[in-house]
Scaffold this active site. Structure first.
Site, PDB file in Angstrom:
ATOM      1  N   CYS A   4       0.793  -1.266   0.049  1.00  0.00           N
ATOM      2  CA  CYS A   4      -0.077  -0.006   0.024  1.00  0.00           C
ATOM      3  C   CYS A   4       0.905   1.306  -0.235  1.00  0.00           C
ATOM      4  CB  CYS A   4      -0.988   0.155   1.418  1.00  0.00           C
ATOM      5  SG  CYS A   4      -2.153  -1.214   1.298  1.00  0.00           S
ATOM      6  N   HIS A   5       0.228   2.351   0.024  1.00  0.00           N
ATOM      7  CA  HIS A   5       0.852   3.750  -0.068  1.00  0.00           C
ATOM      8  C   HIS A   5       1.486   4.270   1.195  1.00  0.00           C
ATOM      9  CE1 HIS A   5      -0.804   3.651  -4.042  1.00  0.00           C
ATOM     10  NE2 HIS A   5      -0.087   4.813  -4.410  1.00  0.00           N
TER      11      HIS A   5
END
Length: 146
Positions: free
Chosen positions: A8-9
């Site tokens: 994920c970011h």
């Protein structure tokens, strides 16, 4: 057991893994790869490839990503084409991943893909489902024949 690569970011992937491990204990065959602003695609690919090999026991690996089309999703998509029994899921959340914990040991990668998309729809999708909507381009004739 299916391996998981959560990607994920920012720090979200590690935060998800930490929350899961706090509640359920250490998770085998589960890795987190964070994608920070400024990280090159090459470095992200290397990190995700390492995580894939660490999580894989031969039964399959599920890439759990936050946003379809974003760099972690794109890298996971490329890696999945090189390894059989890999699935790429987008739109995942901590509660959804928790729901799927027990399924890691009982389902195949394709069964897992179908179940998580069913539970998380419409926000959750998979590379396979996207490819069914937009099949790959196929040439109907040879461009090089005169």
């Amino acid at each position: 057991m299916l391996g998981w690569v959560i990607t994920c970011h920012d720090d979200r992937a590690q935060e998800i893994l930490d929350a899961l491990e706090k509640k359920h204990g250490a998770l085998l065959q589960c890795r987190a790869v964070n994608f920070w602003r400024g990280l090159s695609s090459n470095m992200l690919s290397r990190m995700m490839c390492d995580a894939l090999h660490e999580a894989d026991s031969g039964e399959g690996v599920i890439f759990l990503t936050d946003i379809a089309g974003a760099p972690p999703y794109r890298v996971a998509s490329l890696l999945s084409h090189k390894h059989s029994r890999c699935e790429v899921i987008s739109g995942v959340t901590l509660p959804l991943i928790e729901q799927m914990m027990a399924c890691r040991e009982t389902m195949t990668s394709s069964e897992f893909r179908e179940r998580i998309v069913e539970l998380g729809a419409p926000e959750v999708s998979s590379l396979w489902h996207q490819q069914q909507k937009n099949p790959p381009f196929v040439l109907k004739h040879n461009l090089y024949e005169y």
